[in-house]
Each structure stands twice: as structure tokens, then as C-alpha cells.
Motif scaffolding. Structure first.
Motif, PDB file in Angstrom:
ATOM      1  N   VAL A 130       0.832  -1.212   0.000  1.00  0.00           N
ATOM      2  CA  VAL A 130       0.000   0.000   0.000  1.00  0.00           C
ATOM      3  C   VAL A 130       0.866   1.260   0.000  1.00  0.00           C
ATOM      4  O   VAL A 130       1.844   1.357   0.746  1.00  0.00           O
ATOM      5  CB  VAL A 130      -0.948  -0.002   1.216  1.00  0.00           C
ATOM      6  N   LYS A 131       0.465   2.209  -0.812  1.00  0.00           N
ATOM      7  CA  LYS A 131       1.153   3.504  -0.884  1.00  0.00           C
ATOM      8  C   LYS A 131       0.319   4.635  -0.285  1.00  0.00           C
ATOM      9  O   LYS A 131       0.864   5.542   0.354  1.00  0.00           O
ATOM     10  CB  LYS A 131       1.475   3.841  -2.351  1.00  0.00           C
ATOM     11  N   SER A 133      -1.738   9.580  -9.888  1.00  0.00           N
ATOM     12  CA  SER A 133      -0.866   9.357  -8.733  1.00  0.00           C
ATOM     13  C   SER A 133      -1.511   8.374  -7.768  1.00  0.00           C
ATOM     14  O   SER A 133      -2.713   8.094  -7.836  1.00  0.00           O
ATOM     15  CB  SER A 133      -0.593  10.679  -8.013  1.00  0.00           C
ATOM     16  N   PHE A 134      -0.710   7.839  -6.850  1.00  0.00           N
ATOM     17  CA  PHE A 134      -1.251   6.926  -5.842  1.00  0.00           C
ATOM     18  C   PHE A 134      -2.260   7.651  -4.939  1.00  0.00           C
ATOM     19  O   PHE A 134      -3.245   7.062  -4.497  1.00  0.00           O
ATOM     20  CB  PHE A 134      -0.124   6.335  -4.990  1.00  0.00           C
ATOM     21  N   GLU A 135      -1.998   8.929  -4.691  1.00  0.00           N
ATOM     22  CA  GLU A 135      -2.923   9.708  -3.859  1.00  0.00           C
ATOM     23  C   GLU A 135      -4.276   9.866  -4.545  1.00  0.00           C
ATOM     24  O   GLU A 135      -5.331   9.702  -3.927  1.00  0.00           O
ATOM     25  CB  GLU A 135      -2.323  11.088  -3.549  1.00  0.00           C
ATOM     26  N   GLN A 170     -11.373  -7.183  -6.398  1.00  0.00           N
ATOM     27  CA  GLN A 170     -11.551  -5.920  -5.674  1.00  0.00           C
ATOM     28  C   GLN A 170     -10.436  -4.927  -5.989  1.00  0.00           C
ATOM     29  O   GLN A 170     -10.324  -3.890  -5.341  1.00  0.00           O
ATOM     30  CB  GLN A 170     -11.616  -6.179  -4.170  1.00  0.00           C
ATOM     31  N   THR A 171      -9.599  -5.245  -6.964  1.00  0.00           N
ATOM     32  CA  THR A 171      -8.532  -4.337  -7.394  1.00  0.00           C
ATOM     33  C   THR A 171      -8.834  -3.823  -8.795  1.00  0.00           C
ATOM     34  O   THR A 171      -9.466  -4.522  -9.608  1.00  0.00           O
ATOM     35  CB  THR A 171      -7.166  -5.052  -7.395  1.00  0.00           C
ATOM     36  N   SER A 215      -4.422   2.432  -2.481  1.00  0.00           N
ATOM     37  CA  SER A 215      -3.744   2.213  -3.756  1.00  0.00           C
ATOM     38  C   SER A 215      -2.333   1.726  -3.473  1.00  0.00           C
ATOM     39  O   SER A 215      -1.781   1.982  -2.404  1.00  0.00           O
ATOM     40  CB  SER A 215      -3.696   3.518  -4.569  1.00  0.00           C
ATOM     41  N   GLY A 216      -1.767   1.005  -4.429  1.00  0.00           N
ATOM     42  CA  GLY A 216      -0.420   0.476  -4.227  1.00  0.00           C
ATOM     43  C   GLY A 216       0.029  -0.384  -5.380  1.00  0.00           C
ATOM     44  O   GLY A 216      -0.489  -0.287  -6.502  1.00  0.00           O
ATOM     45  N   VAL A 217       1.000  -1.257  -5.097  1.00  0.00           N
ATOM     46  CA  VAL A 217       1.620  -2.103  -6.117  1.00  0.00           C
ATOM     47  C   VAL A 217       1.466  -3.568  -5.717  1.00  0.00           C
ATOM     48  O   VAL A 217       1.749  -3.935  -4.572  1.00  0.00           O
ATOM     49  CB  VAL A 217       3.114  -1.756  -6.291  1.00  0.00           C
ATOM     50  N   ILE A 218       1.049  -4.402  -6.656  1.00  0.00           N
ATOM     51  CA  ILE A 218       0.922  -5.832  -6.385  1.00  0.00           C
ATOM     52  C   ILE A 218       2.320  -6.442  -6.260  1.00  0.00           C
ATOM     53  O   ILE A 218       3.159  -6.282  -7.152  1.00  0.00           O
ATOM     54  CB  ILE A 218       0.136  -6.542  -7.508  1.00  0.00           C
ATOM     55  N   GLU A 219       2.557  -7.147  -5.142  1.00  0.00           N
ATOM     56  CA  GLU A 219       3.863  -7.777  -4.925  1.00  0.00           C
ATOM     57  C   GLU A 219       3.781  -9.299  -4.836  1.00  0.00           C
ATOM     58  O   GLU A 219       4.811  -9.964  -4.747  1.00  0.00           O
ATOM     59  CB  GLU A 219       4.527  -7.215  -3.668  1.00  0.00           C
ATOM     60  N   ALA A 220       2.575  -9.848  -4.870  1.00  0.00           N
ATOM     61  CA  ALA A 220       2.417 -11.301  -4.909  1.00  0.00           C
ATOM     62  C   ALA A 220       1.037 -11.635  -5.453  1.00  0.00           C
ATOM     63  O   ALA A 220       0.074 -10.897  -5.217  1.00  0.00           O
ATOM     64  CB  ALA A 220       2.596 -11.901  -3.520  1.00  0.00           C
TER      65      ALA A 220
END
Length: 466
Positions: A94-95, A173-175, A164-165, A126-131
Motif C-alpha cells: 500500500v502507498k 498518482s497513488f494519492e 476488488q482491485t 492504492s499500491g503495487v501488487i507484490e504477490a
């Protein structure tokens, strides 16, 4: 129709994939279990010992609602153990996280969709998938996504179903991504699914400077010649006017019903009501024939840091109710919207998100960020929103707070505490002085009273002697 058929085909494909691997392990287990059970156990034990330290070492920070009450009830804690991915789930670093009015209600125990404490709040991030878990085909490691969930997103790492993504468009932006899902899905479904917004109609948007208010105003601009009435404090009128509000109304100094009637005597076509209580009655009476009232909150119940029983009771006492015959005779409709109870309608939400994201790509909508706060500052973030000092979305970021800012914060707090102490001392001195003055005033009549009593006693015998 094609959009609805596609998910069904994906589900069929997933079911076929599930059936094939389920048969293979069964045949393997039969052949391996009979010849060398000891060897299998020996191989499994080192793997278990290797994974255990990694899982124990894995930590991430999370905001936890420890109990109902004030801002201090939401605390930053460290969780241990690596989350376990199930089939169809993804793990997201999560960012940024969105702060919603429901989170404020939840802190006071007034939001029924939030599980009981201790619990991590948060409905969007919001964020980046890491798995990526098994059976996930449309998401991959490294994808930037926004997430919607019933709760549990105010933390550095989350595990959620892939459905759900939603992919973050380029340039967002992530914000902004954390500010979009809840507010814009809510506003869109109210205006278009319930409201059936069309050209030349009029809409009343309460709290027009808030997240849903700004989203609704922007969405109204996607339809020709829509007149928007927006309530907000006077200091926010310039901003909301630039954002598309046709007639800003200061609800603190003016009666918004009278202001609307001056401009639109017949009433309004659509009213979005997040307030509840007596304001819902006003809203219904403001509707013109064929008008629609969409109730989606009870903000009037929130008064102060902690639950205000008087405000809650007042809101319930003035709760709006109406007979169907009155609706028929008035040619009006009343709708209720609660995004928290649509958490199971993933296909419906996905369709709306696709529309909203397309509008963003076209440049027709854009989330407005009021301010960003570190997780350590969640109390200040919630205070700003609850005191209605924000214009747009309040965002929490997971990036650790710099040490310099951490050092400055205690200084500010110390100064505040010193001022409070000084104020208390001054108040105590004033109270002491008042008490002394009151005591002196009370003593003076007491001293005079005995003298008056003694004098008549001396005079009485003189009268008897005469």
C-alpha cells in the motif's frame, strides 16, 4: 451485454483450471504415501523450518481501532507474520489510503459495516501488487492498482481478492487513486443509477466541498446544462464555484431551503442527502414533481470526538418516514444508497469503476486532494475532516514519517500542552480569586448579624423596667 458475458466466461475457465489440478494431487498422494512416508516427512521438516523464520521476521505497520471514542483510539501498531495468499487473491504493497466519513462514524461505533475493535479501518487504498495467488490471470506482480474493501486497508500490506482491485490509469498518482473509488462510485451510482440525471435538471449537493460533493459536482458537468446547488461554508465558495457549483449556499448563516426556493420556486429534480434527520424532511419537501431524493448517510449523528447520545437520539427522533400513498400523490421517489452493503456485488462495482476510470482518462473528472498525512498523523487527519476544514479528499500515506518531522511534532505538542497548562493556571487563579471574593462577601453579613441580635436583647429589659 458483452461486458456481462466476459466475467462469466472467465469464471468457467477458472472452474476448469480448478478441476484439473484437484485431480492430479490425489494420484500423486497415493503413490508417494505408500513407499516412503519417512522420507517425505524429512523433506517437509526442513522446508517448514526455513519458512518459519521468514514469516516471523515479516512485519508491517497498521492502524488499529482499539476501541470506540476519540481520535486517540486509532493507534499505529506493528503486525507480525507474512499474510497467506489464497486462490484468487493478491498481496498489495500500500502507498496511499483514503479517509472517508464512514471511518469517522466507525471510530464512534456508529458504522455497522465495520467489525468490532480491535480492527483495522479503511475502505480504499492504492499500491503495487507484490504477490499473486493461484487462479489470478488478469493481475501480475508490479501492477499499480486501487483497492476497495469493506475494511482493513489502513496498513502497509493488504491481501484482497483480485476482483476488488482496479488498474491505475497512466498519469494518475497513488494519492488520486486512493481518493477515487469510494467517492466517485458513490456519486455516480446515486446520480445516474438512481437519479437518472439528464440535461437541464437541477441537483442539490450537501457538503459540496467534501469528497463525495466534489465527485458529484464533477459528474454533473458531464451532462449538459445541469444546475448544481451546493452547501458549504463561505470560505469554500470560491473553490466549489470554480469546480462547477452554480449556486453555492452558506448553510451556517442562511437557510438553504429558502435560498433554493428564491432561485428555483418549483423545487429540484435530484437531492443527495448525507445528513439525515430533519434535513431529510426538508429535502423531500424541496423536490419538484418527479423529483428524486437519494439518502446516503446520517452525518448529523456525528458531533464531537466521542459518540454524542443526544445527537444520535435527535437524529433518530427526526428520522424521515413516509407512506407510499403520499409518494404516489406527490409523484416523488425516495432512494437509499449504502456502498458498504454492495461489497458482494463485485460485477456491478467493476462496471461502474470502468465508466468512472474512462471519464478520468477523458479528463472529465479528477479527484481533488486536500491534504496528505502520514499514518502517524491519523488523529490530525481525522480531526481536519470531522471539523469540516477540508476541501476535497484527505489522504493517508504509508511512507514512514521523517525523523525531523517526528522531532518537531513533540515540540508543537509540548507548546500546546504548555499553553493548556498556563491557561489552566490562569483559570485556577481566577477561580481562587472568585472563591475568596465570595467567601469575603459571605463573612461580612455573618459578622453584622450577631450585632443586630445582641442590641434588641439589651433593649428588652429596659422596656420591662418602664
Amino acid at each position: 451485454m458483452s461486458g456481462e458475458d466476459a466475467p462469466a466466461q472467465q469464471q468457467d475457465a477458472v472452474e476448469q483450471k480448478q478441476e484439473k489440478p484437484s485431480e492430479e494431487p490425489k494420484t500423486e498422494s497415493k503413490t508417494e504415501s505408500t513407499p516412503a512416508p519417512a522420507a517425505a516427512a524429512a523433506e517437509a521438516s526442513p522446508a517448514a523450518t526455513e519458512k518459519a523464520p521468514e514469516e516471523e521476521a515479516f512485519t508491517y505497520r497498521a492502524l488499529v481501532l482499539t476501541g470506540y471514542g476519540g481520535y486517540d483510539k486509532v493507534k499505529l501498531q506493528v503486525k507480525k507474520g507474512k499474510p497467506v495468499l489464497k486462490a484468487g487473491e493478491v498481496q498489495v504493497q500500500v502507498k496511499a489510503c483514503g479517509l472517508n466519513f464512514a471511518d469517522l462514524l466507525g471510530r464512534q461505533g456508529l458504522y455497522d459495516r465495520l467489525p468490532s475493535p480491535p480492527v483495522t479501518p479503511g475502505m480504499e487504498c492504492s499500491g503495487v501488487i507484490e504477490a499473486v495467488g493461484d487462479e489470478v490471470t488478469d493481475r501480475k506482480v508490479g501492477d499499480k492498482v486501487m483497492v476497495m474493501s469493506r475494511s482493513g486497508l489502513w496498513q502497509e500490506v493488504v491481501v484482497v481478492p483480485a476482483v476488488q482491485t482496479f488498474p491505475i490509469p497512466e498519469g494518475m498518482s497513488f494519492e488520486e487513486a486512493a481518493a477515487l473509488p469510494v467517492n466517485y462510485v458513490t456519486a455516480y451510482m446515486m446520480l445516474f443509477d438512481f437519479g437518472n440525471l439528464r440535461p437541464n435538471q437541477s441537483v442539490l449537493v450537501h457538503s459540496a466541498a467534501g469528497g463525495v460533493g466534489i465527485a458529484a459536482t464533477q459528474l454533473c458537468q458531464t451532462v449538459k446544462d445541469v444546475t448544481v446547488f451546493g452547501t458549504a461554508s463561505a470560505s469554500k465558495h470560491e473553490t466549489i464555484s470554480q469546480g462547477g457549483v452554480t449556486h453555492p449556499i452558506d448553510y451556517r448563516t442562511k437557510d438553504y431551503v429558502e435560498e433554493v426556493r428564491k432561485i428555483s420556486p418549483k423545487g429540484l429534480d435530484i437531492i443527495l442527502d448525507p445528513l439525515g434527520g430533519s434535513d431529510t424532511h426538508k429535502a423531500y419537501n424541496l423536490l419538484k414533481p418527479m423529483g428524486k431524493l437519494i439518502a446516503y448517510g446520517a452525518a448529523n449523528m456525528l458531533a464531537g470526538q466521542k459518540k454524542n447520545l443526544l445527537a444520535v437520539a435527535k437524529n433518530w427522533y427526526h428520522q424521515f418516514s413516509i407512506h407510499t400513498l403520499s409518494l404516489i400523490q406527490g409523484n416523488k421517489s425516495v432512494c437509499g444508497f449504502h456502498l458498504g452493503y454492495l461489497d458482494g456485488e463485485t460485477e456491478l462495482i467493476s462496471q461502474v469503476m470502468d465508466i468512472v476510470l474512462e471519464l478520468y482518462k477523458q479528463g472529465k473528472i479528477k479527484p481533488r486532494i486536500d491534504s496528505t498525512w502520514h499514518l502517524e498523523q491519523v488523529g490530525d487527519a481525522m480531526r481536519k475532516m470531522q471539523e469540516r476544514n477540508n476541501i476535497g479528499k484527505v489522504i493517508l500515506i504509508t511512507e514512514p514519517m521523517p525523523e525531523e518531522e517526528k522531532k518537531e511534532e513533540p515540540k508543537k505538542e509540548d507548546k500546546k500542552e504548555e499553553k493548556k497548562k498556563d491557561d489552566k493556571k490562569k483559570d485556577d487563579k481566577k477561580k481562587d480569586e472568585k472563591k475568596k471574593d465570595e467567601a469575603k462577601k459571605e463573612e461580612e453579613p455573618k459578622k453584622e448579624e450577631p450585632k443586630k441580635e445582641e442590641e434588641p436583647k439589651k433593649e428588652e429589659p429596659k422596656k420591662d423596667e418602664k
